[in-house]
Design an enzyme around this catalytic site. Structure first.
Site, PDB file in Angstrom:
ATOM      1  N   ALA A  65      27.295 182.802  65.052  1.00 36.74           N
ATOM      2  CA  ALA A  65      25.911 182.348  65.095  1.00 36.74           C
ATOM      3  C   ALA A  65      25.573 182.015  66.544  1.00 36.74           C
ATOM      4  O   ALA A  65      26.453 181.678  67.340  1.00 36.74           O
ATOM      5  CB  ALA A  65      25.762 181.115  64.219  1.00 36.74           C
ATOM      6  N   GLU A 112      32.212 186.012  59.113  1.00 39.17           N
ATOM      7  CA  GLU A 112      31.646 185.742  57.776  1.00 39.17           C
ATOM      8  C   GLU A 112      30.715 186.875  57.336  1.00 39.17           C
ATOM      9  O   GLU A 112      30.702 187.258  56.169  1.00 39.17           O
ATOM     10  CB  GLU A 112      30.914 184.394  57.807  1.00 39.17           C
TER      11      GLU A 112
HETATM   12  C1  HXC Z   1      25.396 182.543  71.864  1.00 41.98           C
HETATM   13  C2  HXC Z   1      27.043 183.799  72.880  1.00 41.98           C
HETATM   14  C3  HXC Z   1      27.901 183.638  71.775  1.00 41.98           C
HETATM   15  C4  HXC Z   1      27.403 182.870  70.666  1.00 41.98           C
HETATM   16  C5  HXC Z   1      28.925 184.824  73.257  1.00 41.98           C
HETATM   17  N1  HXC Z   1      27.715 184.548  73.754  1.00 41.98           N
HETATM   18  N2  HXC Z   1      29.056 184.277  72.035  1.00 41.98           N
HETATM   19  N3  HXC Z   1      25.805 183.257  72.920  1.00 41.98           N
HETATM   20  N4  HXC Z   1      26.155 182.361  70.761  1.00 41.98           N
HETATM   21  N5  HXC Z   1      28.115 182.696  69.563  1.00 41.98           N
HETATM   22  C6  HXC Z   1      27.180 184.940  75.066  1.00 41.98           C
HETATM   23  C7  HXC Z   1      27.755 184.107  76.201  1.00 41.98           C
HETATM   24  O1  HXC Z   1      27.078 182.886  76.325  1.00 41.98           O
HETATM   25  C8  HXC Z   1      27.502 185.034  77.358  1.00 41.98           C
HETATM   26  O2  HXC Z   1      26.155 185.001  77.759  1.00 41.98           O
HETATM   27  C9  HXC Z   1      27.739 186.406  76.781  1.00 41.98           C
HETATM   28  O3  HXC Z   1      27.576 186.265  75.365  1.00 41.98           O
HETATM   29  C10 HXC Z   1      29.131 186.930  77.050  1.00 41.98           C
HETATM   30  O4  HXC Z   1      30.058 185.968  76.626  1.00 41.98           O
HETATM   31  P1  HXC Z   1      31.256 185.439  77.542  1.00 41.98           P
HETATM   32  O5  HXC Z   1      31.721 184.161  76.969  1.00 41.98           O
HETATM   33  O6  HXC Z   1      30.870 185.443  78.973  1.00 41.98           O
HETATM   34  O7  HXC Z   1      32.343 186.602  77.309  1.00 41.98           O
HETATM   35  P2  HXC Z   1      33.925 186.491  77.222  1.00 41.98           P
HETATM   36  O8  HXC Z   1      34.452 185.597  78.329  1.00 41.98           O
HETATM   37  O9  HXC Z   1      34.412 187.896  77.160  1.00 41.98           O
HETATM   38  O10 HXC Z   1      34.233 185.731  75.857  1.00 41.98           O
HETATM   39  C11 HXC Z   1      33.849 186.300  74.625  1.00 41.98           C
HETATM   40  C12 HXC Z   1      33.981 185.267  73.469  1.00 41.98           C
HETATM   41  C13 HXC Z   1      33.223 183.987  73.854  1.00 41.98           C
HETATM   42  C14 HXC Z   1      35.459 184.964  73.218  1.00 41.98           C
HETATM   43  C15 HXC Z   1      33.391 185.950  72.228  1.00 41.98           C
HETATM   44  O11 HXC Z   1      31.887 184.348  74.238  1.00 41.98           O
HETATM   45  C16 HXC Z   1      33.130 182.988  72.744  1.00 41.98           C
HETATM   46  O12 HXC Z   1      34.073 182.252  72.503  1.00 41.98           O
HETATM   47  N6  HXC Z   1      31.967 182.922  72.081  1.00 41.98           N
HETATM   48  C17 HXC Z   1      31.688 181.933  71.086  1.00 41.98           C
HETATM   49  C18 HXC Z   1      32.424 182.238  69.795  1.00 41.98           C
HETATM   50  C19 HXC Z   1      32.159 181.200  68.743  1.00 41.98           C
HETATM   51  O13 HXC Z   1      32.414 180.000  68.928  1.00 41.98           O
HETATM   52  N7  HXC Z   1      31.608 181.605  67.584  1.00 41.98           N
HETATM   53  C20 HXC Z   1      31.255 180.716  66.516  1.00 41.98           C
HETATM   54  C21 HXC Z   1      29.820 180.300  66.654  1.00 41.98           C
HETATM   55  S1  HXC Z   1      29.355 179.098  65.463  1.00 41.98           S
HETATM   56  P3  HXC Z   1      25.672 184.241  79.123  1.00 41.98           P
HETATM   57  O14 HXC Z   1      24.206 184.553  79.193  1.00 41.98           O
HETATM   58  O15 HXC Z   1      25.974 182.803  78.904  1.00 41.98           O
HETATM   59  O16 HXC Z   1      26.491 184.858  80.213  1.00 41.98           O
HETATM   60  C22 HXC Z   1      29.121 179.972  64.072  1.00 41.98           C
HETATM   61  C23 HXC Z   1      28.744 179.151  62.903  1.00 41.98           C
HETATM   62  C24 HXC Z   1      28.434 179.981  61.713  1.00 41.98           C
HETATM   63  O17 HXC Z   1      29.227 181.157  64.012  1.00 41.98           O
HETATM   64  C25 HXC Z   1      28.008 179.088  60.629  1.00 41.98           C
HETATM   65  C26 HXC Z   1      27.005 179.744  59.764  1.00 41.98           C
HETATM   66  C27 HXC Z   1      26.356 178.800  58.819  1.00 41.98           C
END
Ligand code: HXC
Length: 258
Positions: A65, A112
């Site tokens: 998300a 999910e």
């Molecule tokens: C918003 C995101 C994002 C996310 C990545 N980006 N994941 N933006 N929401 N979930 C954005 C980053 O901010 C960045 O943009 C760009 O994508 C590239 O990401 P990087 O982090 O620079 O890339 P990298 O170092 O290769 O790492 C990739 C990654 C990491 C491992 C996927 O981005 C990451 O850990 N993302 C979050 C994963 C996460 O926590 N997901 C769960 C979300 S909560 P900018 O503009 O900043 O450079 C969820 C709840 C669901 O899903 C519940 C439903 C009810």
């Protein structure tokens, strides 16, 4: 309808829906989820479409998300607005089969979303995870529920509590995905699987989807009865007569969804 965060192509009875927010690793925001639901409902309503493939980019199926969209929201906003409530329900109402073709990250809501599909084909680079614990929350669209049913309590606890990622090989071994293919072949393999399904009788295809999904909702005895009754009811279709006649006549069946 023109979409901004996804693309849709219909090819040989298969709708290929591609998540397309490359700058945010296909993070799921309101717009993307809304467009995805619309595209799935369009595919459901389109008689030409017999199977759906949902995919992302090589780098990310979806990294979860959209954290930037969620971070400042209050409890009242997410509860009263039912954040991530309606979309999974709408996706689960789609009766045509949906194959998730996953390459790269499928994290949080991305993992999910893949699990809401009927099965997952992964590329060798796929990485699955429920890292919400690192954000001070927990999974909210099936990461503690569907994942537990798919891979068992121990691995589901491990992934949800530590936030670690699972690679494609482990996902295959654990039953999260149906098969793993080389990254360059992912789309082709998923489309080939979808085309194979598209050749079958839609009546049987929808009956399979409904019956397998019932196994999550009912005790085994009730599920077996449901399955047997559906099996028996298919003898009322022309496609059952055609399928069995074709076998005996040593020819390909020509199903007409009747
Ligand atoms: C918003 C995101 C994002 C996310 C990545 N980006 N994941 N933006 N929401 N979930 C954005 C980053 O901010 C960045 O943009 C760009 O994508 C590239 O990401 P990087 O982090 O620079 O890339 P990298 O170092 O290769 O790492 C990739 C990654 C990491 C491992 C996927 O981005 C990451 O850990 N993302 C979050 C994963 C996460 O926590 N997901 C769960 C979300 S909560 P900018 O503009 O900043 O450079 C969820 C709840 C669901 O899903 C519940 C439903 C009810």
């Amino acid at each position: 309808m023109a979409f901004e965060t996804i693309t849709v192509e219909v090819e040989d009875h298969v709708a290929l829906i591609t998540l397309n927010r490359p700058d945010a690793m296909n993070a799921l925001n309101d717009q993307l989820l809304g467009e995805l639901v619309t595209a799935l409902e369009d595919a459901q309503a389109n008689d030409k479409v017999r199977c759906i493939v949902l995919t992302g980019s090589e780098k990310a199926f979806a990294a979860g998300a959209d954290i930037k969209m969620m971070s400042e929201k209050s409890f009242v906003e997410v509860f009263a607005g039912d954040l991530f409530g309606p979309e999974p329900d709408a996706i689960m109402r789609i009766r045509k089969p949906i194959i998730a073709a996953v390459s790269g990250y499928a994290l949080g809501g991305g993992c999910e979303l893949a699990m809401m599909c009927d099965f997952i084909i992964a590329s060798e680079t796929a990485k699955f995870g429920q890292p919400e614990i690192n954000l001070g929350v927990i999974a909210g669209m099936g990461g503690t529920q569907r994942l537990t049913r798919l891979i068992g309590k121990s691995k589901a606890m491990d992934m949800n509590l530590t936030g670690r990622f699972m690679d494609a090989e482990e996902a295959d071994r654990s039953g999260l995905v149906s098969r793993v293919v080389p990254v360059k072949k992912l789309r082709e393999e998923a489309m080939a699987a979808a085309s194979k399904i598209a050749e079958k009788s839609m009546i049987s295809v929808m009956a399979v989807k409904e019956s397998v999904n019932r196994s999550y909702e009912m005790p085994l005895r009730e599920g077996l009865l449901f399955e047997r009754r559906v099996f028996q009811s298919l003898f009322a279709t022309e496609d059952q007569k055609e399928g069995m006649s074709a076998f005996m006549e040593k020819r390909e069946a020509q199903f007409r969804d009747k």
